[in-house]
Write a protein that holds these residues in place. Sequence first.
Motif, PDB file in Angstrom:
ATOM      1  N   ASN A 263       3.375   2.991  -3.149  1.00  0.00           N
ATOM      2  CA  ASN A 263       2.965   3.987  -4.138  1.00  0.00           C
ATOM      3  C   ASN A 263       3.357   5.390  -3.719  1.00  0.00           C
ATOM      4  OD1 ASN A 263       1.742   2.016  -5.647  1.00  0.00           O
ATOM      5  ND2 ASN A 263      -0.188   2.200  -4.558  1.00  0.00           N
TER       6      ASN A 263
ATOM      7  N   LEU B  76      -8.473   7.229   3.553  1.00  0.00           N
ATOM      8  CA  LEU B  76      -7.720   8.317   4.199  1.00  0.00           C
ATOM      9  C   LEU B  76      -8.557   9.586   4.243  1.00  0.00           C
ATOM     10  CD1 LEU B  76      -4.016   8.200   3.050  1.00  0.00           C
ATOM     11  CD2 LEU B  76      -4.947   7.959   5.312  1.00  0.00           C
TER      12      LEU B  76
ATOM     13  N   PHE C  90       3.272  12.074   5.890  1.00  0.00           N
ATOM     14  CA  PHE C  90       3.911  13.295   6.391  1.00  0.00           C
ATOM     15  C   PHE C  90       5.434  13.164   6.353  1.00  0.00           C
ATOM     16  CE2 PHE C  90      -0.063  14.315   8.984  1.00  0.00           C
ATOM     17  CZ  PHE C  90      -0.524  15.153   7.993  1.00  0.00           C
TER      18      PHE C  90
ATOM     19  N   PHE D  43      -4.815   2.047  10.649  1.00  0.00           N
ATOM     20  CA  PHE D  43      -4.272   2.237   9.307  1.00  0.00           C
ATOM     21  C   PHE D  43      -4.141   3.715   8.964  1.00  0.00           C
ATOM     22  CE2 PHE D  43      -5.137   2.786   4.751  1.00  0.00           C
ATOM     23  CZ  PHE D  43      -3.949   2.270   4.288  1.00  0.00           C
ATOM     24  N   VAL D  44      -5.172   4.496   9.316  1.00  0.00           N
ATOM     25  CA  VAL D  44      -5.138   5.925   9.016  1.00  0.00           C
ATOM     26  C   VAL D  44      -3.971   6.587   9.738  1.00  0.00           C
ATOM     27  CG1 VAL D  44      -6.348   8.067   9.513  1.00  0.00           C
ATOM     28  CG2 VAL D  44      -7.556   6.214   8.450  1.00  0.00           C
TER      29      VAL D  44
ATOM     30  N   THR E  28      -7.853   3.087  -1.070  1.00  0.00           N
ATOM     31  CA  THR E  28      -6.937   3.499  -0.002  1.00  0.00           C
ATOM     32  C   THR E  28      -7.030   5.004   0.230  1.00  0.00           C
ATOM     33  OG1 THR E  28      -5.513   1.998  -1.197  1.00  0.00           O
ATOM     34  CG2 THR E  28      -4.655   2.912   0.816  1.00  0.00           C
TER      35      THR E  28
ATOM     36  N   MET F 219      -0.641   5.441   8.108  1.00  0.00           N
ATOM     37  CA  MET F 219      -0.524   5.932   6.730  1.00  0.00           C
ATOM     38  C   MET F 219      -0.231   7.428   6.729  1.00  0.00           C
ATOM     39  SD  MET F 219      -0.725   4.511   3.832  1.00  0.00           S
ATOM     40  CE  MET F 219      -0.156   5.354   2.384  1.00  0.00           C
ATOM     41  N   LEU F 220      -0.909   8.177   7.612  1.00  0.00           N
ATOM     42  CA  LEU F 220      -0.659   9.615   7.672  1.00  0.00           C
ATOM     43  C   LEU F 220       0.766   9.889   8.128  1.00  0.00           C
ATOM     44  CD1 LEU F 220      -3.908  11.209   9.034  1.00  0.00           C
ATOM     45  CD2 LEU F 220      -2.975  11.301   6.770  1.00  0.00           C
TER      46      LEU F 220
ATOM     47  N   LEU G 138      -9.282   0.374  10.845  1.00  0.00           N
ATOM     48  CA  LEU G 138      -9.223   1.534   9.941  1.00  0.00           C
ATOM     49  C   LEU G 138      -8.464   2.686  10.579  1.00  0.00           C
ATOM     50  CD1 LEU G 138     -10.135   2.868   7.308  1.00  0.00           C
ATOM     51  CD2 LEU G 138     -12.105   3.717   8.534  1.00  0.00           C
TER      52      LEU G 138
ATOM     53  N   VAL H   1       0.840  -1.202   0.000  1.00  0.00           N
ATOM     54  CA  VAL H   1       0.000   0.000   0.000  1.00  0.00           C
ATOM     55  C   VAL H   1       0.873   1.249   0.000  1.00  0.00           C
ATOM     56  CG1 VAL H   1      -1.566   1.353   1.419  1.00  0.00           C
ATOM     57  CG2 VAL H   1      -2.009  -1.042   1.059  1.00  0.00           C
TER      58      VAL H   1
ATOM     59  N   ALA I 205     -11.326   9.421   6.670  1.00  0.00           N
ATOM     60  CA  ALA I 205     -10.897   9.606   8.059  1.00  0.00           C
ATOM     61  C   ALA I 205     -10.730  11.086   8.363  1.00  0.00           C
ATOM     62  CB  ALA I 205      -9.604   8.857   8.305  1.00  0.00           C
ATOM     63  N   PHE I 206     -10.209  11.848   7.364  1.00  0.00           N
ATOM     64  CA  PHE I 206     -10.064  13.289   7.578  1.00  0.00           C
ATOM     65  C   PHE I 206     -11.416  13.954   7.789  1.00  0.00           C
ATOM     66  CE2 PHE I 206      -5.756  13.354   5.578  1.00  0.00           C
ATOM     67  CZ  PHE I 206      -5.147  13.968   6.644  1.00  0.00           C
TER      68      PHE I 206
END
Lengths: 369, 74
Positions: free
Chosen positions: A134, B52, A361, A352-353, B48, A356-357, A349, A131, B55-56
């Motif tokens: 990319n 994201l 960043f 993951f968020v 994906t 991923m963030l 979720l 994931v 979630a924001f």
Amino acid sequence: MSEMAQTALKDNTDLPSGKKKNNLWILLIAILVAINIAVAHYFPPIRPEISIKAESLLHSMSGETLTPTPWFTIPLIGPVYLTNTLTAVFVCLLILIAVAVAVHFQTNKNQLKSRGITAFFEFLITSLYSVANNTVEEKWRNKIYPFYISIFIYIMTANLTKLLPFYESFGVVIPAEAEGYAKSTLFPGFWMLNPAKGHHQLISFFRGATTDLNFTLAIAIVAVLMVQIYGIQSKHFAYFEKFFDIKQLGVTIINFFKYLFTGKQLKSMEEKTPQYTAKSFITNFFQGILNLFVSLLELISELAKVVSFSFRLFGNMFAGMVLVMFLGYMVPIALGSFIMLYELFVGILQAFVFCMLTAVFMNIAVQHE
Amino acid sequence: MDPQVGKYIGVGLVILSMFGAGIGIGNIGKGALDGISRNPDAYGNIMTTMFLALAFAESIAIYALVVAFLILFG
């Protein structure tokens, strides 16, 4: 032709056993609902007490009032309370250590196939890699991925242990501050709270670790701090330009004085405005001030990242806890399972968020323009 | 008037901010569906990114929820 016939034959023979299996499931669900109704009848749910702060498990009576006592005191820092979210963190860490040990003993050097829990984690990590591949730059993957993966696994464990059965229903019974519930003896030394009015309240042994703001804030601070450190490693002093952008303002002012004394422009300004006029000076000057202002906003947004990281996770998990508790109190039969299913989804979720963030960043911080 | 009434009115007003979050989440879902129906191969990537963005958008509503909880139980 013969193959087709064979598969058809196989299907035919499989059909009755498949039907039997379905019946078994229905029976199992019926038994579970029956147990559910019986338990809800004999152990009626009480209205849950919600507190945003994690509650201390250790209390002491001083006169009439009950005050939480610190577990131990660290000099210069202060008292540490044994709260129910802290015990949940211990559970989470124990699970992670057990997993690490199991993976260590399951893997050999000359092993081609992984099995059991190792296979699961291999699958998890490779899918997370694919994931992020990319978005994350190839050069920085070795530095960014350890944080990315470990934040995911830690938060996921913390979120999923929250859903263990009986996790928030056993605890210490203490005298209530305001109004509470009556207690009745189950076994000698063990009590149960009744819906009837009384003077007792329950402080559960465990409470989801992510429903404590301290936990989420700690991970958020680590994540944002590492973003800054990677940014500095990548760009050195040029990284701070993002937060304090006085380049254009300074160049414009120096250019102004140079033009005042020598009648010539700086080279970089000449490209922009070949003819030096008061108008071009003013536009450049205000552009510079605007840049400075925008860069200061960038600094504030870096601090806001910590807040948004921590509050997103905390808010989601706390809201989930309140939802589970109140729906469990109002509709104690069957509905809880579906809410738990939703909470499972939300827990994974949000983990993951978060990770991923962090990766995104970090990637933005290390990128050169 | 009972001061508790003001508390509950405040909670109700705070929850109004979820209006915007709902619109945002709807827009995100619409955008993702448009993208997937135009280019079904990009399903994984779009999903994906969609989660994201979800979630924001959702976190705005969650901030409001935290404030509401703070008023109610804090």
